[in-house]
Write an enzyme that holds these catalytic residues in place. Structure first.
Site, mmCIF file in Angstrom:
data_model
loop_
_atom_site.group_PDB
_atom_site.id
_atom_site.type_symbol
_atom_site.label_atom_id
_atom_site.label_comp_id
_atom_site.label_asym_id
_atom_site.label_seq_id
_atom_site.Cartn_x
_atom_site.Cartn_y
_atom_site.Cartn_z
ATOM 1 N N ASN A 3 0.742 -1.118 -0.018
ATOM 2 C CA ASN A 3 0.050 0.143 -0.100
ATOM 3 C C ASN A 3 0.898 1.348 -0.101
ATOM 4 O O ASN A 3 1.145 1.995 0.989
ATOM 5 C CB ASN A 3 -0.966 0.104 1.132
ATOM 6 C CG ASN A 3 -1.949 1.292 1.201
ATOM 7 O OD1 ASN A 3 -1.961 1.999 1.710
ATOM 8 N ND2 ASN A 3 -3.002 0.847 0.129
ATOM 9 N N GLY A 56 -2.309 1.667 4.863
ATOM 10 C CA GLY A 56 -1.046 2.226 4.790
ATOM 11 C C GLY A 56 -1.052 3.593 4.248
ATOM 12 O O GLY A 56 -2.116 4.103 4.292
ATOM 13 N N ARG A 104 -1.118 4.976 1.274
ATOM 14 C CA ARG A 104 -2.127 5.347 0.052
ATOM 15 C C ARG A 104 -3.560 5.375 0.813
ATOM 16 O O ARG A 104 -4.417 6.279 0.513
ATOM 17 C CB ARG A 104 -2.209 4.448 -0.818
ATOM 18 C CG ARG A 104 -2.940 4.779 -2.012
ATOM 19 C CD ARG A 104 -3.170 3.892 -3.363
ATOM 20 N NE ARG A 104 -3.593 4.140 -4.412
ATOM 21 C CZ ARG A 104 -5.077 4.225 -4.432
ATOM 22 N NH1 ARG A 104 -5.959 3.835 -3.654
ATOM 23 N NH2 ARG A 104 -5.426 4.913 -5.480
ATOM 24 N N CYS A 105 -3.780 4.379 1.740
ATOM 25 C CA CYS A 105 -4.872 4.629 2.087
ATOM 26 C C CYS A 105 -5.545 5.914 3.095
ATOM 27 O O CYS A 105 -6.445 6.356 3.248
ATOM 28 C CB CYS A 105 -5.325 3.311 3.315
ATOM 29 S SG CYS A 105 -5.259 1.853 2.713
ATOM 30 N N MET A 106 -4.203 6.381 3.752
ATOM 31 C CA MET A 106 -4.350 7.467 4.608
ATOM 32 C C MET A 106 -4.362 8.857 3.760
ATOM 33 O O MET A 106 -4.234 9.895 4.336
ATOM 34 C CB MET A 106 -3.250 7.342 5.645
ATOM 35 C CG MET A 106 -3.404 6.437 6.437
ATOM 36 S SD MET A 106 -2.333 6.654 7.824
ATOM 37 C CE MET A 106 -0.695 6.418 7.098
#
Length: 407
Positions: free
Chosen positions: A351, A394, A396-398
């Protein structure tokens, strides 16, 4: 007039991004209700905030504008009417069964002195013990007395990628997989309708939160100005992809092909971006466990509606075909070793957040995958993730890019 959203790739130099600093919602996580709130563990808030602050420091050191969801939401409540509409909608969607509790919850929210404190409280959730002079008088109150919350917290909010996602000049305002996350999209609704940065600036919607089928931003990847990749996953329905494809083609956006990646309905995979991300023009991270059974469908705009084709080829060849590349480099999480791959994928080794072609932000806790990225010529910006990773997401998710340079 420059548009407030411009995202036509995964790798163009990142210029502006939306994040959410974890707050009181994490302190309302309880062991008995983790599954209900989509968590496997309880992060330590103070350390999670320190890690998140280091994430933001990396981004700002690269000249990236970092905006906070909580601030934009507060700034969107421009007058008393908008504020009251927001509170009423929030309470209606909070699924409060007790009329008494709902009245008291509204009193509490109205008592908060600033819009920022109001937004923070709506994100954190509300314990019954916080309600002003709340007495259990109805059958509903008494029967539900064991459950400690009148309004659930939103601990997943620091994964800003999911509730809405930017695509081209527009957004998909998403219908979430779990009821506990659907309320997260209220903030985006108000931001894009009322915040001065976005209101009246032509931000088309390619999906809306009132749709009946689910889709989440972690499943939406922009591989080029012509090609979208969307995961069919635990969190995204195939029907949603068809709806979005039709809207994108009807709106005349630049995208010509939508690739639907069927990654299966597994908690450990969750979203496409937990097993596959783009880190350079021809380089991708991937979790090797999905490769063997991965099915990809191509969707194009035909003369009689959507044309859908099952691709009968390797992932490398499919990517080369649609991105017009001679070859691609798949960087396998954990180096292809099943034990290492499973462990590092669980800790979001796949990620990555690409902030420029060939430059990414990663967790420091995935040494095997990180070494492989470096050997592939990728520049790493490492951040700690011991607490943040407990939410199963991770870098990218945040992050939710609002503007990238075109490539």
């Amino acid at each position: 007039m420059s548009r407030p959203i411009n995202v036509y790739s995964e790798i163009g130099k990142l210029k502006s991004v939306l994040v959410h600093r974890p707050g009181g919602e994490l302190e309302n996580l309880m062991p008995d209700y983790l599954e209900r709130l989509l968590f496997d563990d309880i992060p330590y808030l103070e350390k999670a905030q320190e890690e998140h602050d280091q994430f933001v420091e990396i981004l700002e050191s690269k000249g990236i504008e970092v905006l906070y969801l909580e601030n934009l939401a507060a700034e969107s409540l421009l007058n008393d009417k908008i504020k009251m509409d927001f509170i009423d909608q929030y309470l209606d969607e909070a699924n409060i069964k007790s009329k008494t509790a709902k009245v008291k919850a509204k009193e509490l929210l109205l008592s908060l002195p600033t819009n920022k404190e109001l937004i923070d409280k709506t994100m954190a959730g509300m314990q019954k013990v916080e309600l002003p002079q709340f007495e259990k008088s109805s059958l509903t109150d008494m029967v539900e007395s064991e459950y400690p919350f009148v309004i659930d917290p939103m601990p997943n909010l620091y994964f800003t990628r999911d509730p809405f996602a930017t695509i081209g000049h527009g957004i998909s305002l998403n219908r979430m997989f779990a009821e506990t996350r659907n309320r997260e999209t209220i903030y985006a609704q108000y931001i894009f309708e009322f915040h001065p940065r976005f209101a009246g600036k032509d931000v088309p919607k390619v999906y809306n939160r009132d749709e009946s089928t689910r889709i989440e931003g972690g499943d939406e990847l922009i591989l080029s100005k012509d090609v979208l990749a969307i995961g069919i996953s635990q969190r995204t329905d195939a029907a949603s992809i068809e709806k979005m494809a039709k809207t994108i083609f009807d709106q005349g956006m630049s995208f010509k092909h939508i690739l639907a990646f069927d990654i299966g309905e597994y908690r450990k995979f969750m979203h496409l971006d937990t097993v596959f991300t783009m880190v350079d023009y021809d380089k991708f991270t991937i979790h090797p466990e999905i490769e063997g059974d991965l099915v990809v469908y191509s969707i194009t705009n035909g003369s009689n509606g959507l044309e859908i084709l099952r691709e009968e080829d390797t992932l490398e060849n499919i990517l080369c075909k649609y991105l017009h590349l001679d070859k691609v480099h798949l960087i396998r999480c954990g180096g292809g070793n099943l034990t290492a791959a499973a462990r590092e994928q669980w800790n979001d080794g796949s990620n990555t957040l690409t902030i420029a072609p060939g430059e990414v932000v990663v967790y420091d806790r995935n040494p095997i995958t990180n070494k492989l990225l470096e050997e592939a010529g990728i520049k790493l910006n490492s951040m700690p993730g011991s607490e943040l990773v407990r939410g199963r997401g991770g870098p990218r998710c945040m992050s939710m890019p609002l503007e990238r340079e075109d490539i």
